[in-house]
Design a protein around this motif. Structure first.
Motif, short mmCIF file in Angstrom:
data_model
loop_
_atom_site.label_atom_id
_atom_site.label_comp_id
_atom_site.label_asym_id
_atom_site.label_seq_id
_atom_site.Cartn_x
_atom_site.Cartn_y
_atom_site.Cartn_z
N ARG A 127 0.83 -1.21 0.00
CA ARG A 127 0.00 0.00 0.00
C ARG A 127 0.86 1.25 0.00
O ARG A 127 0.49 2.25 -0.61
CB ARG A 127 -0.98 0.00 1.17
N LYS A 128 2.01 1.20 0.65
CA LYS A 128 2.91 2.36 0.66
C LYS A 128 3.49 2.60 -0.73
O LYS A 128 3.60 3.74 -1.18
CB LYS A 128 4.03 2.16 1.68
N GLU A 129 3.88 1.53 -1.40
CA GLU A 129 4.39 1.67 -2.77
C GLU A 129 3.30 2.18 -3.71
O GLU A 129 3.56 3.03 -4.56
CB GLU A 129 4.93 0.32 -3.27
N LEU A 130 2.09 1.67 -3.54
CA LEU A 130 0.97 2.11 -4.38
C LEU A 130 0.65 3.58 -4.12
O LEU A 130 0.43 4.35 -5.06
CB LEU A 130 -0.27 1.25 -4.12
N ALA A 131 0.65 3.99 -2.87
CA ALA A 131 0.39 5.39 -2.53
C ALA A 131 1.44 6.30 -3.16
O ALA A 131 1.11 7.34 -3.73
CB ALA A 131 0.36 5.56 -1.01
N ALA A 132 2.70 5.91 -3.08
CA ALA A 132 3.77 6.71 -3.66
C ALA A 132 3.65 6.78 -5.18
O ALA A 132 3.81 7.84 -5.78
CB ALA A 132 5.13 6.14 -3.27
N TYR A 133 3.31 5.67 -5.81
CA TYR A 133 3.19 5.62 -7.26
C TYR A 133 2.02 6.48 -7.74
O TYR A 133 2.14 7.22 -8.71
CB TYR A 133 3.01 4.17 -7.73
N CYS A 134 0.88 6.40 -7.05
CA CYS A 134 -0.32 7.12 -7.47
C CYS A 134 -0.36 8.56 -6.99
O CYS A 134 -1.16 9.36 -7.49
CB CYS A 134 -1.57 6.41 -6.96
N GLY A 135 0.46 8.89 -6.01
CA GLY A 135 0.43 10.23 -5.45
C GLY A 135 -0.70 10.41 -4.45
O GLY A 135 -1.15 11.53 -4.20
N PHE A 136 -1.17 9.32 -3.88
CA PHE A 136 -2.22 9.34 -2.87
C PHE A 136 -1.58 9.16 -1.49
O PHE A 136 -0.45 8.71 -1.38
CB PHE A 136 -3.23 8.20 -3.06
N SER A 137 -2.35 9.47 -0.47
CA SER A 137 -1.88 9.16 0.88
C SER A 137 -2.16 7.68 1.16
O SER A 137 -3.01 7.06 0.51
CB SER A 137 -2.60 10.03 1.91
N VAL A 138 -1.44 7.13 2.11
CA VAL A 138 -1.67 5.74 2.51
C VAL A 138 -3.10 5.61 3.04
O VAL A 138 -3.77 4.60 2.81
CB VAL A 138 -0.62 5.28 3.54
N ARG A 139 -3.58 6.62 3.73
CA ARG A 139 -4.93 6.60 4.26
C ARG A 139 -5.97 6.50 3.13
O ARG A 139 -6.96 5.77 3.26
CB ARG A 139 -5.18 7.86 5.09
N THR A 140 -5.75 7.20 2.03
CA THR A 140 -6.66 7.11 0.88
C THR A 140 -6.64 5.71 0.30
O THR A 140 -7.70 5.15 -0.03
CB THR A 140 -6.28 8.14 -0.19
N ILE A 141 -5.45 5.11 0.17
CA ILE A 141 -5.35 3.73 -0.33
C ILE A 141 -6.11 2.79 0.59
O ILE A 141 -6.86 1.92 0.14
CB ILE A 141 -3.87 3.31 -0.47
N ASP A 142 -5.93 2.96 1.91
CA ASP A 142 -6.64 2.12 2.87
C ASP A 142 -8.16 2.27 2.73
O ASP A 142 -8.90 1.28 2.76
CB ASP A 142 -6.22 2.46 4.30
N GLU A 143 -8.63 3.49 2.56
CA GLU A 143 -10.07 3.74 2.44
C GLU A 143 -10.62 3.14 1.14
O GLU A 143 -11.68 2.52 1.14
CB GLU A 143 -10.34 5.25 2.48
N LEU A 144 -9.90 3.31 0.04
CA LEU A 144 -10.35 2.73 -1.23
C LEU A 144 -10.33 1.21 -1.19
O LEU A 144 -11.17 0.55 -1.81
CB LEU A 144 -9.47 3.25 -2.38
N THR A 145 -9.41 0.64 -0.43
CA THR A 145 -9.36 -0.82 -0.26
C THR A 145 -10.52 -1.28 0.62
O THR A 145 -11.23 -2.24 0.28
CB THR A 145 -8.02 -1.23 0.37
N ARG A 146 -10.73 -0.59 1.74
CA ARG A 146 -11.78 -0.97 2.69
C ARG A 146 -13.17 -0.92 2.05
O ARG A 146 -14.02 -1.77 2.29
CB ARG A 146 -11.74 -0.06 3.91
N THR A 147 -13.40 0.08 1.19
CA THR A 147 -14.71 0.24 0.56
C THR A 147 -14.90 -0.62 -0.68
O THR A 147 -15.95 -0.60 -1.30
CB THR A 147 -14.97 1.71 0.19
N GLY A 148 -13.84 -1.37 -1.05
CA GLY A 148 -13.96 -2.30 -2.18
C GLY A 148 -13.70 -1.67 -3.54
O GLY A 148 -13.96 -2.30 -4.57
N VAL A 149 -13.18 -0.46 -3.58
CA VAL A 149 -12.89 0.19 -4.86
C VAL A 149 -11.66 -0.43 -5.50
O VAL A 149 -11.65 -0.73 -6.69
CB VAL A 149 -12.69 1.71 -4.67
N LEU A 150 -10.60 -0.64 -4.72
CA LEU A 150 -9.36 -1.17 -5.26
C LEU A 150 -9.31 -2.69 -5.15
O LEU A 150 -9.58 -3.24 -4.08
CB LEU A 150 -8.15 -0.59 -4.51
N PRO A 151 -8.93 -3.37 -6.24
CA PRO A 151 -8.74 -4.83 -6.16
C PRO A 151 -7.42 -5.12 -5.45
O PRO A 151 -6.44 -4.40 -5.62
CB PRO A 151 -8.67 -5.25 -7.63
N TYR A 152 -7.43 -6.16 -4.62
CA TYR A 152 -6.22 -6.48 -3.86
C TYR A 152 -6.12 -7.97 -3.61
O TYR A 152 -7.07 -8.71 -3.81
CB TYR A 152 -6.18 -5.71 -2.54
#
Length: 98
Positions: A21-46
């Motif tokens: 998630r940290k690598e993804l956040a850095a690549y996308c320019g998002f915060s880790v918290r945003t990645i966590d939220e998108l994962t928790r809500t089912g937006v991001l496949p993981y």
């Protein structure tokens, strides 16, 4: 052993493996918290691997593009004509008094 292949760039090496998630956040320019939220809500496949979560960069990019990409609006041809024919924009529509 001859290793003549060039060193892969960061993006291509990230695409070849599952990323954190940290690598993804850095690549996308998002915060880790945003990645966590998108994962928790089912937006991001993981992938759940052991106790950790990993992402496939190609799948994430496709999901973000499909879900959040906004197409540029191009005016219809008749709208372009009416904008150019509106009063005050044409040289023939202005009258001069003598």
């Amino acid at each position: 052993m001859n290793n003549s292949s060039p060193i892969p760039s960061t993006a291509s090496s990230l695409q070849a493996r599952k990323i954190t998630r940290k690598e993804l956040a850095a690549y996308c320019g998002f915060s880790v918290r945003t990645i966590d939220e998108l994962t928790r809500t089912g937006v991001l496949p993981y992938f759940k691997i052991g106790g950790g979560v990993r992402y496939d960069l190609a799948e994430v990019e496709a999901t973000l593009r499909e879900r959040f990409h906004v197409q540029a609006r191009v005016p219809a041809p008749e709208q372009q004509q009416t904008q150019s024919d509106s009063p005050g924009t044409s040289a023939t529509s202005t009258a001069t008094t003598a």
